[in-house]
Write a protein that holds these residues in place. Structure first.
Motif, PDB file in Angstrom:
ATOM      1  N   VAL A  61       3.405   9.908 -24.784  1.00  0.00           N
ATOM      2  CA  VAL A  61       3.227   9.431 -26.162  1.00  0.00           C
ATOM      3  C   VAL A  61       1.942   8.605 -26.234  1.00  0.00           C
ATOM      4  CG1 VAL A  61       4.217   8.096 -28.043  1.00  0.00           C
ATOM      5  CG2 VAL A  61       5.716   9.412 -26.512  1.00  0.00           C
ATOM      6  N   PRO A  62       0.955   9.022 -27.021  1.00  0.00           N
ATOM      7  CA  PRO A  62      -0.358   8.357 -27.003  1.00  0.00           C
ATOM      8  C   PRO A  62      -0.305   6.853 -27.245  1.00  0.00           C
ATOM      9  CG  PRO A  62      -0.501  10.432 -28.186  1.00  0.00           C
ATOM     10  CD  PRO A  62       0.953  10.219 -27.906  1.00  0.00           C
ATOM     11  N   SER A  63       0.445   6.415 -28.256  1.00  0.00           N
ATOM     12  CA  SER A  63       0.493   4.986 -28.552  1.00  0.00           C
ATOM     13  C   SER A  63       1.151   4.204 -27.424  1.00  0.00           C
ATOM     14  CB  SER A  63       1.242   4.745 -29.863  1.00  0.00           C
ATOM     15  OG  SER A  63       2.571   5.261 -29.789  1.00  0.00           O
ATOM     16  N   THR A  64       2.177   4.784 -26.824  1.00  0.00           N
ATOM     17  CA  THR A  64       2.861   4.115 -25.717  1.00  0.00           C
ATOM     18  C   THR A  64       1.975   4.069 -24.487  1.00  0.00           C
ATOM     19  OG1 THR A  64       4.941   4.977 -26.581  1.00  0.00           O
ATOM     20  CG2 THR A  64       4.993   4.044 -24.381  1.00  0.00           C
ATOM     21  N   CYS A  65       1.245   5.151 -24.246  1.00  0.00           N
ATOM     22  CA  CYS A  65       0.339   5.182 -23.105  1.00  0.00           C
ATOM     23  C   CYS A  65      -0.764   4.134 -23.261  1.00  0.00           C
ATOM     24  CB  CYS A  65      -0.262   6.576 -22.943  1.00  0.00           C
ATOM     25  SG  CYS A  65      -1.056   6.833 -21.345  1.00  0.00           S
ATOM     26  N   ALA A  66      -1.250   3.963 -24.489  1.00  0.00           N
ATOM     27  CA  ALA A  66      -2.264   2.937 -24.741  1.00  0.00           C
ATOM     28  C   ALA A  66      -1.705   1.547 -24.459  1.00  0.00           C
ATOM     29  CB  ALA A  66      -2.757   3.035 -26.182  1.00  0.00           C
ATOM     30  N   THR A  67      -0.440   1.322 -24.842  1.00  0.00           N
ATOM     31  CA  THR A  67       0.196   0.039 -24.567  1.00  0.00           C
ATOM     32  C   THR A  67       0.381  -0.177 -23.071  1.00  0.00           C
ATOM     33  OG1 THR A  67       1.378   0.105 -26.675  1.00  0.00           O
ATOM     34  CG2 THR A  67       2.246  -1.380 -24.996  1.00  0.00           C
TER      35      THR A  67
ATOM     36  N   GLY B 264      -4.019  -7.941 -15.174  1.00  0.00           N
ATOM     37  CA  GLY B 264      -5.089  -7.938 -14.179  1.00  0.00           C
ATOM     38  C   GLY B 264      -4.887  -6.899 -13.095  1.00  0.00           C
ATOM     39  N   LEU B 265      -4.235  -5.787 -13.449  1.00  0.00           N
ATOM     40  CA  LEU B 265      -3.887  -4.769 -12.461  1.00  0.00           C
ATOM     41  C   LEU B 265      -4.666  -3.482 -12.703  1.00  0.00           C
ATOM     42  CD1 LEU B 265      -0.004  -5.238 -12.591  1.00  0.00           C
ATOM     43  CD2 LEU B 265      -1.565  -6.167 -10.872  1.00  0.00           C
ATOM     44  N   THR B 266      -4.942  -2.782 -11.618  1.00  0.00           N
ATOM     45  CA  THR B 266      -5.579  -1.469 -11.689  1.00  0.00           C
ATOM     46  C   THR B 266      -4.601  -0.426 -11.181  1.00  0.00           C
ATOM     47  OG1 THR B 266      -7.772  -2.415 -11.312  1.00  0.00           O
ATOM     48  CG2 THR B 266      -7.508  -0.060 -10.918  1.00  0.00           C
ATOM     49  N   SER B 267      -4.350   0.593 -12.002  1.00  0.00           N
ATOM     50  CA  SER B 267      -3.400   1.634 -11.629  1.00  0.00           C
ATOM     51  C   SER B 267      -3.791   2.927 -12.334  1.00  0.00           C
ATOM     52  CB  SER B 267      -1.966   1.227 -12.028  1.00  0.00           C
ATOM     53  OG  SER B 267      -1.023   2.161 -11.562  1.00  0.00           O
ATOM     54  N   THR B 268      -3.429   4.065 -11.753  1.00  0.00           N
ATOM     55  CA  THR B 268      -3.759   5.362 -12.329  1.00  0.00           C
ATOM     56  C   THR B 268      -2.728   5.733 -13.393  1.00  0.00           C
ATOM     57  OG1 THR B 268      -4.753   6.097 -10.255  1.00  0.00           O
ATOM     58  CG2 THR B 268      -4.145   7.800 -11.851  1.00  0.00           C
ATOM     59  N   VAL B 269      -3.200   6.025 -14.598  1.00  0.00           N
ATOM     60  CA  VAL B 269      -2.325   6.381 -15.712  1.00  0.00           C
ATOM     61  C   VAL B 269      -2.789   7.712 -16.302  1.00  0.00           C
ATOM     62  CG1 VAL B 269      -1.478   5.741 -17.991  1.00  0.00           C
ATOM     63  CG2 VAL B 269      -1.830   3.968 -16.255  1.00  0.00           C
ATOM     64  N   HIS B 270      -1.846   8.636 -16.442  1.00  0.00           N
ATOM     65  CA  HIS B 270      -2.125   9.906 -17.100  1.00  0.00           C
ATOM     66  C   HIS B 270      -1.382   9.930 -18.439  1.00  0.00           C
ATOM     67  CE1 HIS B 270      -4.052  11.896 -13.648  1.00  0.00           C
ATOM     68  NE2 HIS B 270      -3.199  11.184 -12.910  1.00  0.00           N
TER      69      HIS B 270
ATOM     70  N   GLY C 145       0.781  -1.225   0.000  1.00  0.00           N
ATOM     71  CA  GLY C 145       0.000   0.000   0.000  1.00  0.00           C
ATOM     72  C   GLY C 145       0.813   1.275   0.000  1.00  0.00           C
ATOM     73  N   LEU C 146       2.091   1.200  -0.368  1.00  0.00           N
ATOM     74  CA  LEU C 146       2.935   2.386  -0.425  1.00  0.00           C
ATOM     75  C   LEU C 146       2.716   3.107  -1.754  1.00  0.00           C
ATOM     76  CD1 LEU C 146       6.113   0.808   1.179  1.00  0.00           C
ATOM     77  CD2 LEU C 146       4.381   2.230   2.295  1.00  0.00           C
ATOM     78  N   PHE C 147       3.215   4.326  -1.858  1.00  0.00           N
ATOM     79  CA  PHE C 147       2.860   5.198  -2.977  1.00  0.00           C
ATOM     80  C   PHE C 147       4.083   5.523  -3.820  1.00  0.00           C
ATOM     81  CE2 PHE C 147       1.558   9.375  -4.784  1.00  0.00           C
ATOM     82  CZ  PHE C 147       0.399   8.966  -5.422  1.00  0.00           C
ATOM     83  N   PHE C 148       3.965   5.317  -5.131  1.00  0.00           N
ATOM     84  CA  PHE C 148       5.045   5.530  -6.081  1.00  0.00           C
ATOM     85  C   PHE C 148       4.556   6.429  -7.217  1.00  0.00           C
ATOM     86  CE2 PHE C 148       5.993   1.666  -3.909  1.00  0.00           C
ATOM     87  CZ  PHE C 148       7.361   1.477  -3.945  1.00  0.00           C
ATOM     88  N   ILE C 149       5.481   7.162  -7.822  1.00  0.00           N
ATOM     89  CA  ILE C 149       5.185   7.959  -9.019  1.00  0.00           C
ATOM     90  C   ILE C 149       6.173   7.572 -10.106  1.00  0.00           C
ATOM     91  CG2 ILE C 149       5.117  10.266 -10.038  1.00  0.00           C
ATOM     92  CD1 ILE C 149       4.215  11.366  -7.410  1.00  0.00           C
ATOM     93  N   ASP C 150       5.660   7.331 -11.309  1.00  0.00           N
ATOM     94  CA  ASP C 150       6.479   6.927 -12.455  1.00  0.00           C
ATOM     95  C   ASP C 150       6.259   7.923 -13.587  1.00  0.00           C
ATOM     96  OD1 ASP C 150       7.963   5.620 -14.334  1.00  0.00           O
ATOM     97  OD2 ASP C 150       6.628   3.887 -14.540  1.00  0.00           O
ATOM     98  N   VAL C 151       7.234   8.798 -13.793  1.00  0.00           N
ATOM     99  CA  VAL C 151       7.139   9.813 -14.844  1.00  0.00           C
ATOM    100  C   VAL C 151       8.002   9.361 -16.024  1.00  0.00           C
ATOM    101  CG1 VAL C 151       7.463  12.223 -15.455  1.00  0.00           C
ATOM    102  CG2 VAL C 151       6.810  11.617 -13.121  1.00  0.00           C
ATOM    103  N   GLY C 152       7.363   9.221 -17.182  1.00  0.00           N
ATOM    104  CA  GLY C 152       8.027   8.594 -18.323  1.00  0.00           C
ATOM    105  C   GLY C 152       7.894   7.087 -18.179  1.00  0.00           C
ATOM    106  N   ALA C 153       6.646   6.644 -18.036  1.00  0.00           N
ATOM    107  CA  ALA C 153       6.374   5.254 -17.642  1.00  0.00           C
ATOM    108  C   ALA C 153       6.609   4.251 -18.754  1.00  0.00           C
ATOM    109  CB  ALA C 153       4.933   5.141 -17.143  1.00  0.00           C
ATOM    110  N   ASN C 154       6.690   4.719 -19.995  1.00  0.00           N
ATOM    111  CA  ASN C 154       6.883   3.828 -21.134  1.00  0.00           C
ATOM    112  C   ASN C 154       5.785   2.765 -21.126  1.00  0.00           C
ATOM    113  OD1 ASN C 154       8.486   1.634 -22.899  1.00  0.00           O
ATOM    114  ND2 ASN C 154       9.371   3.647 -23.269  1.00  0.00           N
ATOM    115  N   GLN C 155       6.127   1.501 -21.211  1.00  0.00           N
ATOM    116  CA  GLN C 155       5.119   0.440 -21.321  1.00  0.00           C
ATOM    117  C   GLN C 155       4.860  -0.268 -19.993  1.00  0.00           C
ATOM    118  OE1 GLN C 155       6.213  -2.119 -24.615  1.00  0.00           O
ATOM    119  NE2 GLN C 155       6.280  -0.421 -26.058  1.00  0.00           N
TER     120      GLN C 155
END
Length: 266
Positions: free
Chosen positions: A64-70, A79-85, A34-44
């Protein structure tokens, strides 16, 4: 404290990248969830997915839209739920233009600086930007923030000024590429000074450079790089370490990069 601690004196094991260090050295040492992480430039999702699998919370930014979609598809497949911007983290809310080179890997999508009138419109993608200060919930303490943004790391840090000033970021990993920082008109010293101004002390992970000429060439670890001497080095010496890797070190005479690993000092 305006010096960089020598990694070898700290017994920090280099696994080749910040993501690999986190997965192989840092995450196994954490006993809670339950700890909190931030990933900027998350790639795939190389960073976000293994962390989320362990029951931690991650907010990811991938412009990058295509990379974010991937990235979203990879999370769903696992099977994971995570916040993606699907935005760029920066120092203000705005839009920036990216050059979307046909057939290029995602890392080759570059932000356009200055006049873009001679670039075909079909090759330009406008990306929304936001700041970490605006997005991260006020009650959250960030265990680990990673930013790998192709030379635009300083605006990411500047957009998290309130987070850093409040002491809510415990660990931070920053890609430190001499060539990419210079291309974005950033002085590498400004990153080190920004962190030092907020009482962060840094070391570094492995060094990388181009080891074979050509297009795209071959990148890797310079095998003949001598060990860094002493317990700490100046900021200027840190910049010099990535400024050029000559042939005798295993490079081809161009600049390189490492990842800074920084934490709050007492």
């Amino acid at each position: 404290y305006r010096r960089v601690l020598v990694r070898e004196q700290l017994n920090v094991v280099d696994h080749g990248s910040a993501e690999a260090w986190l997965e192989k050295s840092f995450l196994p040492s954490i006993n809670s969830t339950g700890l909190f992480f931030i990933d900027v430039g998350a790639n795939q999702g190389q960073f976000a997915i293994p962390i989320t699998k362990l029951g931690h919370e991650v907010i990811s930014f991938e412009p990058v839209p295509s990379t974010c979609a991937t990235l979203k598809a990879n999370l769903a497949k696992a099977g994971l739920t995570s916040t993606v911007h699907c935005k760029a983290a920066s120092n203000k809310v705005s839009t920036v233009k990216f050059l979307t080179e046909k057939g290029a890997p995602t890392a080759s999508f570059k932000q356009i600086k200055g006049d873009s009138t001679e670039t075909p419109a079909s090759d330009i993608t406008e990306i929304s930007t936001t700041t970490l200060d605006l997005v991260v919930p006020k009650e959250k303490t960030i265990l680990f923030l990673k930013t790998d943004t192709q030379g635009y790391e300083l605006p990411v840090l500047q957009g998290a000024r309130q987070l850093f000033d409040s002491g809510r970021v415990k660990l931070v990993a920053v890609e430190f590429s001499y060539g990419l920082l210079k291309a974005s008109k950033t002085d590498p010293l400004d990153i080190l000074n920004f962190l030092a101004d907020r009482n962060y002390v840094c070391t570094y992970l492995g060094f990388h450079t181009k080891i074979k000429a050509g297009t795209p060439g071959l990148y890797g670890i310079p095998q003949n790089m001598p060990p860094v001497q002493g317990k700490s080095i100046s900021f200027e010496e840190m910049v010099e370490l990535v400024r050029v890797f000559p042939v005798e070190m295993g490079g081809i005479g161009v600049s390189g990069w490492t990842d800074l690993l920084c934490w709050q000092s007492c």
